[in-house]
Write an enzyme that holds these catalytic residues in place. Structure first.
Site, PDB file in Angstrom:
ATOM      1  N   ASP A  38       0.869  -1.172   0.000  1.00  0.00           N
ATOM      2  CA  ASP A  38       0.000   0.000   0.000  1.00  0.00           C
ATOM      3  C   ASP A  38       0.919   1.240   0.000  1.00  0.00           C
ATOM      4  O   ASP A  38       2.128   1.118   0.230  1.00  0.00           O
ATOM      5  CB  ASP A  38      -0.847  -0.072   1.282  1.00  0.00           C
ATOM      6  CG  ASP A  38      -1.607   1.198   1.546  1.00  0.00           C
ATOM      7  OD1 ASP A  38      -2.339   1.628   0.645  1.00  0.00           O
ATOM      8  OD2 ASP A  38      -1.461   1.762   2.643  1.00  0.00           O
ATOM      9  N   ASP A  40      -0.194   5.128   1.068  1.00  0.00           N
ATOM     10  CA  ASP A  40      -0.403   6.098   2.145  1.00  0.00           C
ATOM     11  C   ASP A  40      -0.338   5.439   3.523  1.00  0.00           C
ATOM     12  O   ASP A  40      -1.050   4.476   3.798  1.00  0.00           O
ATOM     13  CB  ASP A  40      -1.778   6.769   1.991  1.00  0.00           C
ATOM     14  CG  ASP A  40      -1.828   7.715   0.814  1.00  0.00           C
ATOM     15  OD1 ASP A  40      -0.933   8.577   0.718  1.00  0.00           O
ATOM     16  OD2 ASP A  40      -2.746   7.586  -0.013  1.00  0.00           O
TER      17      ASP A  40
HETATM   18  P1  TMP Z   1      -3.784   4.103   0.332  1.00  0.00           P
HETATM   19  O1  TMP Z   1      -4.562   2.977  -0.293  1.00  0.00           O
HETATM   20  O2  TMP Z   1      -2.536   4.444  -0.458  1.00  0.00           O
HETATM   21  O3  TMP Z   1      -3.503   3.909   1.763  1.00  0.00           O
HETATM   22  O4  TMP Z   1      -4.715   5.450   0.204  1.00  0.00           O
HETATM   23  C1  TMP Z   1      -5.920   5.591   0.862  1.00  0.00           C
HETATM   24  C2  TMP Z   1      -5.912   6.617   1.942  1.00  0.00           C
HETATM   25  O5  TMP Z   1      -6.350   7.883   1.444  1.00  0.00           O
HETATM   26  C3  TMP Z   1      -6.912   6.254   3.042  1.00  0.00           C
HETATM   27  O6  TMP Z   1      -6.232   5.976   4.241  1.00  0.00           O
HETATM   28  C4  TMP Z   1      -7.784   7.482   3.187  1.00  0.00           C
HETATM   29  C5  TMP Z   1      -7.047   8.568   2.465  1.00  0.00           C
HETATM   30  N1  TMP Z   1      -7.916   9.631   1.904  1.00  0.00           N
HETATM   31  C6  TMP Z   1      -7.671  10.946   2.296  1.00  0.00           C
HETATM   32  O7  TMP Z   1      -6.787  11.203   3.108  1.00  0.00           O
HETATM   33  N2  TMP Z   1      -8.446  11.958   1.783  1.00  0.00           N
HETATM   34  C7  TMP Z   1      -9.451  11.723   0.873  1.00  0.00           C
HETATM   35  O8  TMP Z   1     -10.132  12.663   0.422  1.00  0.00           O
HETATM   36  C8  TMP Z   1      -9.692  10.353   0.485  1.00  0.00           C
HETATM   37  C9  TMP Z   1     -10.780  10.040  -0.489  1.00  0.00           C
HETATM   38  C10 TMP Z   1      -8.881   9.354   1.016  1.00  0.00           C
HETATM   39 MG    MG Z   2      -2.826   3.181   3.518  1.00  0.00          MG
END
Ligand code: TMP
Ligand code: MG
Length: 286
Positions: A38, A40
């Site tokens: 992953d 974030d």
């Molecule tokens: P990931 O799959 O790379 O972890 O990304 C998803 C992350 O993005 C999840 O933890 C929630 C975050 N997110 C935000 O911070 N702001 C937003 O507007 C959205 C839709 C998701």
């Molecule tokens: Mg994540």
């Protein structure tokens, strides 16, 4: 046993089993391995110098790209839906429609802002996004041993690519599945491409990309890294998987969520802002 696995941030439901998986992976060697991660809060840090680090979406929260009004609306969405994302009292089925709602609303807001492609690299540079300590060794080790790294993210592909490009680690062995922006001929955001990836449909995303996993069919051992329970399905497209070792970063609401993470992940890293455990395992296997 790998010394890093005895660090105080490391929790395992069954350490003998973990040892067995690592040993099996080591015996098969680096030619049998693929890494699926992953982005974030898994490859990037959750906090740095006492401040929360931004996700891909939050990186776009910059006056050069979006209006004050849009910023407020995105913040309201985050305040509404993030507590749902990390609520251990709700099942994935209960969260799913709400997560779709969050992503759909956020992407609609971003599209209204007429975001310019040529400003993305500047905005990433100005953001507080930081890859976890030890990222260089992680990316370089995988590159050196020709181990494919799939970054599978519900964030924004254009943004995360820029983060790893600026960090100097966007090596040729890195492949990304994510939400990509669709820019018109003047370089203005007009939509998002393809099927939406949110945190609870990574399984579908994996199955849609069967060609990628088919090309890696000889690599039946998987090291999976995630920070959400939704990340556990990222390897669902892997062809005839032999061994999988799942490492989960437990960043937030630690006490509430520890039990569910221990059930789901083989190794749980509690508020560990480093790649040290993954790196130690990779160095052992390769
Ligand atoms: P990931 O799959 O790379 O972890 O990304 C998803 C992350 O993005 C999840 O933890 C929630 C975050 N997110 C935000 O911070 N702001 C937003 O507007 C959205 C839709 C998701
Ligand atoms: Mg994540």
């Amino acid at each position: 046993m790998i010394p890093e696995l005895t660090r105080p941030s490391v929790y395992m439901r069954d350490s003998k089993r973990v040892e067995g998986i690592i040993q099996a992976m080591q015996q098969s060697g680096s030619n049998s391995l693929q890494v699926i991660s992953d982005f974030d809060m898994t490859l990037t840090r959750f906090t740095y110098n006492g401040k929360r680090c931004p996700t891909c979406h939050n990186i776009l929260d910059n006056r050069k790209l979006i209006s004050e009004e849009c910023k407020e609306k995105l913040k309201d969405l985050l305040n509404t839906y993030y507590p749902i994302e990390i609520n251990s009292g709700l099942s994935a089925e209960e969260k799913l429609p709400l997560m779709v709602e969050w992503w759909t609303k956020a992407h609609a807001l971003l599209v209204q802002q007429k975001i310019r492609k040529d400003l993305l690299s500047l905005v990433v540079r100005e953001s507080g996004a930081v890859l976890r300590e030890g990222y260089q060794l992680f990316f370089d080790c995988l590159q050196e041993h020709d181990i494919p790294l799939l970054i599978f993210s519900a964030g924004i592909g254009d943004v995360l690519e820029e983060v790893i490009r600026q960090a100097g680690v966007f090596h040729p062995n890195v492949k990304v599945f994510s939400n990509y922006m669709d820019f018109d001929e003047s370089g203005t955001l007009q939509a998002f491409k393809g099927q939406l990836i949110h945190i609870y449909n990574k399984r579908e995303g994996a199955l849609l990309n069967a060609g990628h996993f088919q090309a890696l069919r000889a690599r039946r051992n998987v090291l999976l890294l995630g920070d959400s329970l939704g990340d556990l399905t990222m390897a669902d497209g892997v062809y005839r998987m032999q061994n999988i070792l799942k490492i989960g970063f437990l960043n937030d609401k630690v006490e509430e969520r520890k039990e569910s993470y221990l059930k789901a992940y083989d190794i749980v890293l509690e508020q560990d802002e480093t790649m040290n455990v993954a790196n130690a395992i990779l160095l052992h296997i390769t």
